[in-house]
Write a protein that holds these residues in place. Structure first.
Motif, short mmCIF file in Angstrom:
data_model
loop_
_atom_site.label_atom_id
_atom_site.label_comp_id
_atom_site.label_asym_id
_atom_site.label_seq_id
_atom_site.Cartn_x
_atom_site.Cartn_y
_atom_site.Cartn_z
N TRP A 1 0.89 -1.18 0.00
CA TRP A 1 0.00 0.00 0.00
C TRP A 1 0.91 1.21 0.00
O TRP A 1 1.82 1.30 0.83
N TYR B 1 -0.10 11.33 2.65
CA TYR B 1 -0.91 12.14 3.56
C TYR B 1 -0.33 13.55 3.55
O TYR B 1 0.90 13.71 3.53
N THR C 1 -8.76 2.85 2.60
CA THR C 1 -8.61 2.90 4.05
C THR C 1 -9.66 3.82 4.64
O THR C 1 -10.06 4.81 4.02
N ILE D 1 -6.09 11.84 9.95
CA ILE D 1 -5.31 11.34 11.08
C ILE D 1 -4.82 12.54 11.90
O ILE D 1 -4.08 13.39 11.39
N LYS E 1 -1.20 10.88 16.31
CA LYS E 1 -1.85 9.55 16.32
C LYS E 1 -1.27 8.63 15.25
O LYS E 1 -1.12 9.02 14.08
N ILE F 1 1.45 5.95 13.38
CA ILE F 1 2.81 6.17 12.85
C ILE F 1 2.83 7.48 12.05
O ILE F 1 3.73 8.31 12.21
N CYS F 2 1.80 7.65 11.21
CA CYS F 2 1.74 8.86 10.38
C CYS F 2 1.65 10.13 11.23
O CYS F 2 2.38 11.10 10.99
N GLY F 3 0.76 10.10 12.20
CA GLY F 3 0.59 11.28 13.07
C GLY F 3 1.84 11.59 13.87
O GLY F 3 2.14 12.77 14.15
N TYR G 1 -0.30 2.91 17.02
CA TYR G 1 -0.39 2.44 15.63
C TYR G 1 -1.85 2.36 15.23
O TYR G 1 -2.70 1.93 16.01
N ILE G 2 -2.15 2.81 14.01
CA ILE G 2 -3.51 2.73 13.48
C ILE G 2 -3.53 1.63 12.42
O ILE G 2 -2.89 1.77 11.37
N CYS H 1 -4.78 -0.35 9.37
CA CYS H 1 -5.64 -0.15 8.21
C CYS H 1 -6.12 -1.48 7.67
O CYS H 1 -7.21 -1.59 7.13
N GLU I 1 5.67 -1.06 8.22
CA GLU I 1 5.30 0.24 7.65
C GLU I 1 6.52 1.15 7.63
O GLU I 1 7.39 1.05 8.50
N ASP J 1 3.58 7.19 2.85
CA ASP J 1 3.32 6.10 3.80
C ASP J 1 3.24 4.80 3.00
O ASP J 1 2.49 4.72 2.03
N ASP K 1 2.85 0.58 3.41
CA ASP K 1 2.58 -0.62 4.22
C ASP K 1 3.11 -1.84 3.48
O ASP K 1 3.04 -1.92 2.25
N1 SME Z 1 -0.86 2.70 9.84
C1 SME Z 1 -0.91 4.13 9.75
C2 SME Z 1 -2.27 4.61 9.31
C3 SME Z 1 -2.38 4.79 7.86
S1 SME Z 1 -2.66 3.32 7.03
O1 SME Z 1 -1.40 2.53 7.12
C4 SME Z 1 -2.97 3.60 5.42
C5 SME Z 1 -0.53 4.74 11.07
O2 SME Z 1 -0.38 4.04 12.07
O3 SME Z 1 -0.42 5.96 11.13
#
Ligand code: SME
Length: 137
Positions: A27, A31, A50, A55, A59, A61-63, A83-84, A86, A93, A109, A111
């Motif tokens: 993926w 962002y 997703t 985000i 919050k 990994i991205c945040g 970790y969020i 998806c 990631e 980003d 994955d």
């Molecule tokens: N896993 C990411 C969220 C975005 S999805 O991977 C598309 C995160 O923890 O910020």
């Protein structure tokens, strides 16, 4: 990537190219900082849709990268507290920030469904990609 296209089309082409040509990029998306809000908004991406189109800074990994301004390489997502998820298929990631005039304005980003696939070469390559992206924004 042809230049007679909109920025979003070019970024989408880039996502598709990366996902297609690197076997462990499952993926690939962008962002970007959402106006003057302290949140990221999903841009062009290649891969499964997703739910995480917004985000908040800090919050996931991205945040965290939105705040730290640093690359974040995650060899094993199950070892991360902030970790969020998806997709349940994702094992690793990598997030690399994009700087325009020294400001962190977004990120790429990626994955992977493979555990611990990312090397320093990925980091350096994706830093280069982010510099090229910054130049067309
Ligand atoms: N896993 C990411 C969220 C975005 S999805 O991977 C598309 C995160 O923890 O910020």
């Amino acid at each position: 990537i042809a230049s007679n296209k909109t920025v979003d089309q070019r970024l989408l082409d880039l996502c598709t190219l990366l996902k297609t040509h690197v076997s462990y990029y499952d993926w690939v998306g962008f962002y970007f900082k959402n106006g003057n809000k302290n949140e990221l908004k999903l841009g062009p991406y290649a891969g499964a849709p997703t739910d995480h189109t917004i985000i908040p800074f800090g919050k996931g990994i991205c945040g965290q990268v939105a705040v730290s301004n640093q690359n974040f390489v995650v060899p094993d997502v199950t070892a991360q507290d902030n970790y969020i998820a998806c997709s349940i298929t994702v094992k690793a990631e990598i997030v690399i920030p994009i700087f325009v005039d020294g400001e962190n304005i977004g990120q790429i980003d990626i994955d992977s469904n493979t555990k611990d696939p990312f090397t320093k070469a990925d980091e350096h390559f994706l830093e280069f990609v982010c510099q090229e992206v910054a130049a067309i924004l």
